[in-house]
Design an enzyme around this catalytic site. Structure first.
Site, PDB file in Angstrom:
ATOM      1  N   HIS A  31       0.775  -1.097   0.037  1.00 15.78           N
ATOM      2  CA  HIS A  31      -0.047   0.091  -0.387  1.00 15.78           C
ATOM      3  C   HIS A  31       0.743   1.107   0.328  1.00 15.78           C
ATOM      4  CE1 HIS A  31       0.869   1.725   4.188  1.00 15.78           C
ATOM      5  NE2 HIS A  31       0.967   0.538   4.264  1.00 15.78           N
ATOM      6  N   CYS A  32       0.270   2.163  -1.036  1.00 21.36           N
ATOM      7  CA  CYS A  32       1.124   3.525  -0.543  1.00 21.36           C
ATOM      8  C   CYS A  32       0.077   4.267   0.559  1.00 21.36           C
ATOM      9  CB  CYS A  32       1.170   4.275  -1.439  1.00 21.36           C
ATOM     10  SG  CYS A  32      -0.368   4.679  -2.756  1.00 21.36           S
ATOM     11  N   MET A  33       0.343   6.421   0.103  1.00 18.24           N
ATOM     12  CA  MET A  33      -0.351   6.499   0.941  1.00 18.24           C
ATOM     13  C   MET A  33      -2.052   6.421   1.073  1.00 18.24           C
ATOM     14  SD  MET A  33       1.400   8.897   3.678  1.00 18.24           S
ATOM     15  CE  MET A  33       2.011   9.308   3.051  1.00 18.24           C
ATOM     16  N   ARG A  35      -3.531   4.637  -1.210  1.00 18.15           N
ATOM     17  CA  ARG A  35      -4.297   3.097  -2.057  1.00 18.15           C
ATOM     18  C   ARG A  35      -3.515   1.739  -1.687  1.00 18.15           C
ATOM     19  NH1 ARG A  35      -3.478   5.795  -8.028  1.00 18.15           N
ATOM     20  NH2 ARG A  35      -3.921   7.581  -7.759  1.00 18.15           N
TER      21      ARG A  35
END
Length: 659
Positions: A31-33, A35
């Site tokens: 995951h990112c910030m 998504r």
């Protein structure tokens, strides 16, 4: 009644899996910030509209990865819930049901078997907290090994050139070049704490960037050497890197605990601001004043103790360490040694432990060669050894351990003895160290400290000879000599005690066409591996559009590819027959193939096994040519009927008999 925050996270995770085709359709997840990013195995199973309509999903982006937007403060919780359900960590591959071994080389087959045996071995082991810790340590350092090897080799070249400059053997004009090489080497080792912090955060479920910051904190960047911080325990000035890698790992583990707690307590609206700041402040202060002083004492004592054991024990210590390393690998206990090696390199410039432990791989190589000679009639075993031996010589020992010696039992023990003999030689000669960690075997030679490479090579030779002699005379199981030619799985087999053996009354059999169509010369097939009959005696047929799939033998189904494009059989005389439908049709992921059989089913010549939409395969630009291959051809005398004929479901392609 409204759902709680925890219920919401679990629901979103569950519904995302439902919309993307289930956990089994996800290969990897990070995951990112904002998504959740998933690598999908089969895009056709993903329902994008259903995904977009999930309550809590803000949007969907389709790129190399499938990106599900759930927003800051929520994304990490949803991702954690999803990987928890899959039984993996962020970024780790999700479990897969089967691996299609069609067309694999000997090396690939033995690696696949090694992975299967290794997984079975791990499944037998109780997952204690200690083993979980060791697994985590391994996961932290494995991604860094290529950097260690590359930087270590470059550092070795720099050291040799520096010595040559001092001795006057080469011009001082190379001084700048040597400095550049050292810059590259120090790019890894000077900032190793940061890399370890990032990997440790990923392993423990913390934010990777925060882990990197905590690693950097241990380097005390910006501290005035004229006004240093002082150790609160003894009042001595603190130094950059005090506590080493062990301290970094422990600090980042604490960071992961704090960050996860804060994610639960802090409201989503301010989580992205408050949680990172508080996590760094709390753990940063604790690391500087508590962890660094304590870990510094531990790491210094550990390195000193190992050096003392090697200096006092000599050959005896070398034998014990070399002999016990393979069992340590089998139980996962070797993973604790990686940070010890790194600490020894940081403090003394080399690790004398690694060259001794590398002898375990030499014992494996010697044992494998002995098995090859004594069991040369066992084609399956010798082919596996041929696939695993080259990488074993270069220091990658898992294929030999899990694919060859451990499944056979006694060769594993005799290989350990060979490793002990090699370790005794290296320990007895003494002062043999490695300036970086990486693969062992011959690949470690360039990393051995200057002037002691020959001692390491002598140890390797002793390990090879020791493993060979011990295995050749004491480590060969009888069933390995006989091989699997006498243990086939088919209904046409008779019982002899608990072992299934080939019916002695069956000496000859036929292989019939698996499809109706036109038989063509094998050298006209577009796949060069098939055209050259690399896998064994092969017959090719271009199927008619309406042809079904028929059983080519009287025997048993032994394998069905996940993608359904290939089926394996064992016939009455032990032939391993593979029907491979189309060229590169593995890429269709099972589309257009409809089989009505399962592994273990008994079949007879001409039985209908399923259907294939040949027209759609052609329309998708795939070659439908279907190959019938005897993969253990060397054990049989096979006569093929002439080419360019029209085949039916009962057309004989090959007559076979045992040699």
């Amino acid at each position: 009644m409204s759902e709680t925050s925890e219920e919401k996270i679990k629901r979103i995770a569950r519904e995302i899996y439902g919309a993307v085709g289930g956990i089994e359709n996800v290969e990897k997840l990070i995951h990112c910030m904002t998504r959740v990013r998933m690598t999908i195995r089969n895009d056709d199973k993903v329902d994008i509209e259903k995904l977009k309509n999930i309550n809590g999903v803000l949007g969907v982006v389709e790129e190399d990865t499938l990106q599900v937007i759930v927003g800051p403060g929520t994304v990490n919780k949803v991702a954690d819930e999803m990987v928890k359900e899959a039984g993996v960590k962020l970024g780790e591959p999700f479990p897969n049901i089967e691996i299609d071994t069609t067309g694999m080389t000997d090396k690939e087959i033995v690696e696949a078997k090694a992975a299967k045996v290794k997984a079975a071995q791990k499944a037998k082991q109780k997952q204690t907290p200690i083993k979980q810790i060791l697994k985590s340590i391994s996961n932290i350092f494995i991604p860094l090994i290529p950097a260690f090897v590359g930087a270590g080799l470059i550092g070795g070249v720099a050291a040799v050139m520096s010595n040559l400059i001092v001795a006057g053997d080469i011009s001082k004009s190379y001084t700048d070049f040597v400095a550049i090489l050292k810059f590259i080497q120090n790019g890894v080792f000077s900032y190793l704490a940061i890399y370890v912090g990032i990997n440790a955060a990923t392993e423990f479920g913390a934010t990777a960037g925060l882990g990197g910051v905590i690693g950097a904190v241990t380097l005390l960047p910006g501290m005035d050497i004229n006004a240093p911080l002082h150790n609160i325990f003894n009042g001595q000035p603190m130094s950059a890197g005090q506590g080493g890698i062990i301290g970094v790992i422990f600090a980042v583990w604490l960071l992961s605990l704090i960050e996860k707690k804060l994610h639960k307590w802090v409201p989503d609206a301010i989580d992205i601001i408050v949680t990172p700041a508080l996590s760094l402040l709390i753990i940063g202060v604790f690391t500087i004043f508590i962890i660094m002083p304590i870990a510094g004492v531990i790491s210094s004592s550990l390195v000193g103790a190992i050096n003392w054991i090697l200096n006092v024990g000599g050959a005896f210590s070398g034998f014990v360490l070399g002999a016990l390393f393979l069992p340590m690998v089998m139980f996962g206990l070797h993973q604790i040694l990686t940070p010890i090696h790194i600490e020894m390199i940081n403090k003394t410039g080399s690790t004398p432990l690694l060259p001794i432990l590398a002898m375990a791989g030499a014992g494996q190589v010697g044992a494998a060669i002995a098995l090859w000679l004594r069991c040369r009639k066992n084609k399956q075993l010798t082919n596996m050894i041929k696939g695993a031996l080259p990488v074993g010589i270069l220091g990658i020992g898992e294929p030999l351990i899990y694919g060859v010696t451990l499944p056979l039992g006694r060769p594993f023990i005799t290989a350990c003895i060979g490793g002990g003999i090699g370790g005794a030689v290296v320990g007895g000669l003494g002062h043999v160290g490695a300036i970086a960690i990486g693969p062992s075997g011959l690949a470690l030679v360039p990393l051995i400290t200057n002037g002691h490479m020959m001692s390491y090579v002598l140890g390797l030779l002793a390990g090879y000879v020791g493993g060979f002699v011990a295995t050749y005379f004491f480590g060969i199981p009888k069933d390995a000599i006989l091989g699997e030619a006498t243990t086939v799985e088919t209904d046409a087999l008779s019982q002899n005690g608990n072992k299934k053996v080939i019916d002695p009354n069956v000496a000859m059999t036929t292989i019939t066409a698996p499809v109706i169509g036109k038989k063509v010369a094998i050298d006209t097939v577009s796949d060069p591996m098939m055209a050259q009959e690399v896998m064994g005696k092969t017959v090719a047929i271009i199927p008619d559009i309406n042809s079904k799939i028929y059983a080519p033998v009287d025997g048993k189904v032994t394998m069905i590819a996940d993608t359904k494009h290939a089926i394996g059989f064992m016939d009455k005389i032990g032939e391993e027959v593979l029907v491979h439908m189309g060229v590169d049709t593995v890429k269709l992921n099972g589309k257009y193939f409809n089989l009505n059989i399962q592994v273990g089913d008994t079949v007879k010549h001409g039985d209908v096994l399923g259907t294939v939409d040949w027209q759609k395969i052609i329309d998708a630009d795939f070659d439908p040519v279907t190959m019938t291959i005897v993969t253990n051809t060397s054990d049989f005398k096979i006569d093929e009927i002439e080419s360019n004929i029209q085949t039916k479901d009962n057309t004989v392609l090959m007559d076979s008999r045992i040699k």
